[in-house]
Design a protein around this motif. Structure first.
Motif, mmCIF file in Angstrom:
data_model
loop_
_atom_site.group_PDB
_atom_site.id
_atom_site.type_symbol
_atom_site.label_atom_id
_atom_site.label_comp_id
_atom_site.label_asym_id
_atom_site.label_seq_id
_atom_site.Cartn_x
_atom_site.Cartn_y
_atom_site.Cartn_z
ATOM 1 N N ILE A 1 36.665 34.685 37.878
ATOM 2 C CA ILE A 1 37.227 34.945 36.550
ATOM 3 C C ILE A 1 36.120 35.273 35.561
ATOM 4 C CG2 ILE A 1 38.520 33.925 34.635
ATOM 5 C CD1 ILE A 1 40.060 32.286 36.690
ATOM 6 N N ALA A 2 35.009 34.514 35.643
ATOM 7 C CA ALA A 2 33.889 34.743 34.729
ATOM 8 C C ALA A 2 33.290 36.135 34.939
ATOM 9 C CB ALA A 2 32.819 33.667 34.925
ATOM 10 N N GLU A 3 33.153 36.564 36.197
ATOM 11 C CA GLU A 3 32.610 37.894 36.465
ATOM 12 C C GLU A 3 33.517 38.983 35.908
ATOM 13 O OE1 GLU A 3 32.108 37.987 40.641
ATOM 14 O OE2 GLU A 3 30.294 36.745 40.658
ATOM 15 N N ARG A 4 34.839 38.782 36.069
ATOM 16 C CA ARG A 4 35.773 39.760 35.506
ATOM 17 C C ARG A 4 35.680 39.784 33.983
ATOM 18 N NH1 ARG A 4 40.474 41.654 37.790
ATOM 19 N NH2 ARG A 4 39.300 41.391 39.721
ATOM 20 N N ALA A 5 35.532 38.598 33.377
ATOM 21 C CA ALA A 5 35.412 38.535 31.917
ATOM 22 C C ALA A 5 34.140 39.224 31.445
ATOM 23 C CB ALA A 5 35.431 37.069 31.456
ATOM 24 N N VAL A 6 33.040 39.046 32.180
ATOM 25 C CA VAL A 6 31.787 39.715 31.817
ATOM 26 C C VAL A 6 31.964 41.231 31.862
ATOM 27 C CG1 VAL A 6 29.412 40.140 32.551
ATOM 28 C CG2 VAL A 6 30.292 37.813 32.505
ATOM 29 N N GLY A 7 32.664 41.715 32.876
ATOM 30 C CA GLY A 7 32.912 43.152 32.968
ATOM 31 C C GLY A 7 33.714 43.680 31.791
#
Length: 316
Positions: free
Chosen positions: A184-190
Motif C-alpha cells: 500500500i505504501a509503495e502504491r501511495a508513493v507512486g
C-alpha cells in the motif's frame, strides 16, 4: 558537388547543430543566473516537491530491507510423530539441511523440549506428576532468505508430506501483514510522485510563461523576420532543462541531509532490538534517476507551455 550530394557534409551539419544547441544552452543558463534569487527559489520549490516522494521511497525501501532481514528469522517447526526415534529424528534433520530452499535445521528431542518447557513455564512441580512426556520432538527448519512467499509455502507443503512429520507450522502471518502494508505504501508513493510531478510541471510552466510574456515583443520580431518555431522555442526549453536539473539536484541533497539527520536515531533504535541495521539513503543510481526525472519534468513543463503560448503570439 557529388560529395555534398552523397551526404559527406553531414559532419559539418551535425557540428553546426551541436554548436547552436550548446550556445542556446549556456545562453539560457546565463539568463537564469542574472536573476539568481528568483531562479533559486523556483529550483528550491521544485526540489522540495521532488524530495517528498523520494524521501517516502527511501522510507519504504528501508522498511522492505528490514522486512527481508526479519524473514531470515522465519522457521518452520516440524512436529515429529511419537513413533519416530531420536536417532531417526536427528538423521532426518541432517537430511533436510541439504534440501533445496533450506538454510539450516536444528533437531530438538522430546527430552530437550520438556527441559525447555520446564525451565520457561515455571510448572516444574506439576510436570513431575506426568507419567509420560507429552511433548513431541521438533525439527526447526530455517528457509533460505529472500525467498518469495510461494517458494516458502511450497517448502512447507513438501515438508508436511514427510512420513515422520505429524504437523508442520510456519507463523508468517505477521510478515504477510507487513508486506501488505508496504505494498500500500509503495502504491501511495507512486500516486504522490505522480501528483507532485504534475505540480513540478505546473511550476516550471508558470515560470516559463512569465518569461515568455516578458519577451513577447522579442518573439513577435523573430516571427516577423521568419524565424522557425524551433528557434523561438529552444531558449525556453533549455530554461526548463536548467530548472529541472537544479530542482532534481536540490531534491537529492535534501533527501541526503534528511537521511543523515535520521541515521543516528535509527541506529540507536535498531540497537535496542539487538540489530546493527543502518539507515540507507538514495544510492548513486537512484540519485541520478531523481535528477533525470527533474530534467524530464522541467523539459516537459516548458514544452507544453511554450508550444501553447508562442502559438498565440502573432506579429502585429
Amino acid at each position: 558537388m557529388a560529395l555534398v550530394e552523397a551526404g559527406l557534409d553531414r559532419p559539418r551539419w551535425f557540428a553546426r547543430w551541436t554548436q547552436e544547441h550548446l550556445r542556446v544552452l549556456f545562453f539560457s543558463l546565463g539568463k537564469i543566473a542574472r536573476a539568481p534569487l528568483a531562479a533559486g527559489l523556483t529550483a528550491l520549490v521544485i526540489g522540495i516537491a521532488l524530495a517528498l516522494p523520494a524521501g517516502l521511497y527511501v522510507a519504504v525501501s528501508n522498511l522492505s530491507k528490514i522486512g527481508y532481514s526479519w524473514q531470515e528469522s522465519l522457521q518452520i517447526s516440524l512436529f515429529l510423530k511419537d513413533s519416530v526415534a531420536s536417532d531417526r529424528g536427528a538423521a532426518l534433520a541432517r537430511e533436510l539441511g541439504n534440501e533445496a530452499g533450506v538454510a539450516g535445521t536444528h533437531y530438538i528431542s522430546r527430552e530437550q523440549s520438556m527441559a525447555e518447557f520446564r525451565e520457561l513455564s515455571g510448572f516444574g512441580e506439576a510436570l513431575d506428576l506426568l507419567q509420560d512426556n507429552p511433548l513431541p520432538a521438533v525439527i526447526a527448519v530455517t528457509p533460505e532468505p529472500r525467498q518469495s512467499k510461494a517458494d516458502v509455502q511450497s517448502l512447507l507443503e513438501r515438508l508436511t508430506r514427510l512420513p515422520e512429520v505429524d504437523l508442520a507450522k510456519l507463523d508468517q502471518q505477521w510478515m504477510e501483514r507487513l508486506y501488505a502494508v508496504l505494498a500500500i505504501a509503495e502504491r501511495a508513493v507512486g500516486i504522490i510522485a505522480l501528483l507532485l510531478g504534475l505540480a513540478v510541471m505546473v511550476i516550471i510552466g508558470n515560470t516559463i510563461r512569465l518569461d515568455i510574456e516578458a519577451r513577447r515583443e522579442e518573439i513577435e520580431v523573430m516571427k516577423l523576420i521568419g524565424a522557425p518555431g524551433s528557434f523561438v522555442r529552444r531558449p525556453f526549453l533549455y530554461s526548463g532543462f536548467w530548472f529541472g536539473l537544479g530542482g532534481g539536484t536540490l531534491a537529492w541533497i535534501l533527501v541526503a541531509v534528511g537521511t543523515g539527520m535520521l541515521e543516528t536515531p535509527a541506529a540507536d533504535l535498531a540497537a535496542l532490538y539487538g540489530s546493527d541495521y543502518r539507515l540507507a539513503g538514495l544510492g548513486a543510481r537512484d540519485g541520478f534517476s531523481l535528477i533525470l526525472a527533474g530534467i524530464v519534468l522541467g523539459w516537459a513543463g516548458a514544452f507544453v507551455t511554450v508550444t501553447r503560448r508562442i502559438a498565440q503570439i502573432e506579429p502585429k
